[in-house]
Design a protein around this motif. Structure first.
Motif, PDB file in Angstrom:
ATOM      1  N   LEU A 179      26.580 -20.857 -29.290  1.00  0.00           N
ATOM      2  CA  LEU A 179      26.201 -20.573 -30.664  1.00  0.00           C
ATOM      3  C   LEU A 179      25.854 -21.867 -31.383  1.00  0.00           C
ATOM      4  O   LEU A 179      26.283 -22.960 -30.983  1.00  0.00           O
ATOM      5  CB  LEU A 179      27.313 -19.846 -31.417  1.00  0.00           C
ATOM      6  N   GLN A 180      25.044 -21.715 -32.421  1.00  0.00           N
ATOM      7  CA  GLN A 180      24.738 -22.825 -33.314  1.00  0.00           C
ATOM      8  C   GLN A 180      25.416 -22.558 -34.652  1.00  0.00           C
ATOM      9  O   GLN A 180      25.328 -21.458 -35.200  1.00  0.00           O
ATOM     10  CB  GLN A 180      23.235 -22.983 -33.505  1.00  0.00           C
ATOM     11  N   LEU A 181      26.082 -23.581 -35.160  1.00  0.00           N
ATOM     12  CA  LEU A 181      26.810 -23.461 -36.419  1.00  0.00           C
ATOM     13  C   LEU A 181      26.237 -24.466 -37.414  1.00  0.00           C
ATOM     14  O   LEU A 181      26.109 -25.653 -37.108  1.00  0.00           O
ATOM     15  CB  LEU A 181      28.297 -23.744 -36.189  1.00  0.00           C
ATOM     16  N   LEU A 182      25.859 -23.973 -38.583  1.00  0.00           N
ATOM     17  CA  LEU A 182      25.442 -24.856 -39.666  1.00  0.00           C
ATOM     18  C   LEU A 182      26.708 -25.304 -40.392  1.00  0.00           C
ATOM     19  O   LEU A 182      27.246 -24.612 -41.249  1.00  0.00           O
ATOM     20  CB  LEU A 182      24.495 -24.132 -40.628  1.00  0.00           C
ATOM     21  N   VAL A 183      27.193 -26.488 -39.998  1.00  0.00           N
ATOM     22  CA  VAL A 183      28.457 -26.994 -40.520  1.00  0.00           C
ATOM     23  C   VAL A 183      28.277 -27.423 -41.975  1.00  0.00           C
ATOM     24  O   VAL A 183      27.304 -28.091 -42.330  1.00  0.00           O
ATOM     25  CB  VAL A 183      28.953 -28.181 -39.670  1.00  0.00           C
ATOM     26  N   GLU A 184      29.231 -27.028 -42.803  1.00  0.00           N
ATOM     27  CA  GLU A 184      29.204 -27.394 -44.222  1.00  0.00           C
ATOM     28  C   GLU A 184      30.235 -28.468 -44.554  1.00  0.00           C
ATOM     29  O   GLU A 184      30.003 -29.322 -45.408  1.00  0.00           O
ATOM     30  CB  GLU A 184      29.444 -26.147 -45.075  1.00  0.00           C
ATOM     31  N   ARG A 185      31.364 -28.424 -43.867  1.00  0.00           N
ATOM     32  CA  ARG A 185      32.381 -29.452 -44.066  1.00  0.00           C
ATOM     33  C   ARG A 185      33.309 -29.468 -42.859  1.00  0.00           C
ATOM     34  O   ARG A 185      33.348 -28.517 -42.067  1.00  0.00           O
ATOM     35  CB  ARG A 185      33.173 -29.204 -45.347  1.00  0.00           C
ATOM     36  N   LEU A 186      34.060 -30.564 -42.721  1.00  0.00           N
ATOM     37  CA  LEU A 186      34.984 -30.694 -41.596  1.00  0.00           C
ATOM     38  C   LEU A 186      36.246 -31.419 -42.046  1.00  0.00           C
ATOM     39  O   LEU A 186      36.245 -32.164 -43.029  1.00  0.00           O
ATOM     40  CB  LEU A 186      34.322 -31.402 -40.414  1.00  0.00           C
TER      41      LEU A 186
END
Length: 373
Positions: A96-103
């Motif tokens: 899957l591809q995840l559009l990361v917003e924060r970590l």
């Protein structure tokens, strides 16, 4: 037109040979370059410079943000939105591809706006496109082998705007935060995928139909891939200009034939124009169902250029139409020159046009030649 296009493409390609991107102050050169477009003798170098800096700016955007090196190989918690439809390989790995917003690496949440390509091993979870998830992952910066003649994985990741790769760890913190709010196209794609998954049992041909319909090739088995490779037809499973052009051409032929029998409607709106607009809409819909990848985008642009010439009653010779399509695709995504498909598409079309021109000219000469007495 052709020379200006070649100059622009040359500028785009020159950027790819640079070890690093130009510093911000060099963009001031564009202030001097734009007036050069007024003089024919200076137009070619002006287009070359514009292509170079346009690509540099887009590459700057594609390379940001950078994953901090200290976070590599560490378990971090990320929040983001699932992009496109996750696929499961034959070995059971969920991709899957995840559009990361924060970590969060343990010291609090920090912003990281970028795409991550993840693998999820031994899981029964199946996130849907558009869902918001929290996942414990291990990430690393994009890199890959660059062996001569081999697949350049790092270049492919850059072209796809993926800023980190990694895998999901088994963790109690892995959870869905919000349900998906899919758009109409995503909803149709997900529905088709689920329907074909249910029907696929015992019908291996549906795996190829699935690949040719929505661009999901994960269901094609190893034996089928081997057969496709041996027969030299594996490239047909990737939806590109060939598929979209065929679909658009078939729509144009069908609609023109049907609309020409529409009586007064055909007198008010010519059949060719209705067929051209329908072909553009059909090409765009097919590309969206296939995931709207780079080859699909390129094909839609080329189809649109040709069909708009039909709509506006312009005599569009093949050379200018191909040049305009090349510039349009590079304006949308200058990093598409990193793809072999971009070059193969335009070279293939150019070769077909040259051969067609030669054949047409030969047929005309043969027709005009006086009969032998």
């Amino acid at each position: 037109m052709l020379l200006n296009t070649l100059a622009f493409v040359t500028g785009v390609c020159l950027l790819q040979t640079c070890a690093e991107l130009p510093a911000g102050q060099y963009y001031l050169i564009l202030v001097l370059v734009v007036p050069m477009l007024r003089w024919p003798l200076l137009r070619l170098p002006a287009f070359l410079i514009i292509g170079f800096f346009w690509t540099a700016w887009r590459a700057e955007l594609a390379l940001s943000p950078q994953l901090p090196r200290e976070l590599e190989a560490q378990t971090v918690l990320v929040e983001g939105t699932v992009l496109d439809m996750p696929t499961r390989s034959a070995s059971g790995i969920l991709r899957l591809q995840l559009l990361v917003e924060r970590l969060d690496a343990g010291s609090g949440w920090q912003d990281f706006q970028g795409r991550a390509r993840l693998g999820w091993y031994d899981t029964t979870q199946l996130p849907a496109a558009g869902e918001h998830w929290q996942l414990a992952v291990r990430l690393k910066r994009p890199h890959g082998f660059a062996n001569p003649g081999g697949f350049d994985y790092e270049r492919w990741l850059l072209q796809q705007r993926i800023r980190a790769t990694g895998y999901v760890r088994e963790d109690v913190r892995n959870r869905k935060l919000a349900e998906a709010r899919p758009d109409f196209i995503t909803l149709i794609r997900a529905s088709l995928q689920l329907t074909m998954q249910r029907l696929q049992s015992g019908k291996p041909t549906l795996a190829m139909i699935r690949a040719l319909t929505i661009g999901d090739r994960s269901a094609i088995g190893t034996a089928d891939w081997n057969t496709l490779r041996k027969t030299g037809t594996s490239h047909l499973m990737a939806i590109s200009g060939l598929h979209i052009s065929l679909a658009a051409g078939l729509l144009f032929w069908l609609v023109r034939g049907l609309w020409s029998h529409a009586g007064r409607l055909a007198e008010v709106v010519p059949a060719r124009k209705v067929a051209a607009l329908t072909a553009v809409a059909g090409a765009l819909l097919y590309a969206l169902l296939a995931g709207f990848g780079i080859p699909a985008r390129r094909a839609v642009v080329m189809v649109t250029v040709v069909m708009l010439a039909v709509v506006f009653n312009r005599r569009s010779s093949p050379g200018p139409a191909l040049s305009l399509a090349a510039v349009a695709t590079l304006l949308l995504d200058p990093l598409s020159v990193l793809s072999a498909g971009w070059w193969l598409s335009f070279w293939a079309v150019a070769l077909i046009l040259v051969l067609a021109t030669i054949i047409v000219a030969w047929l005309r000469r043969s027709r005009l030649k006086p009969p032998v007495q």
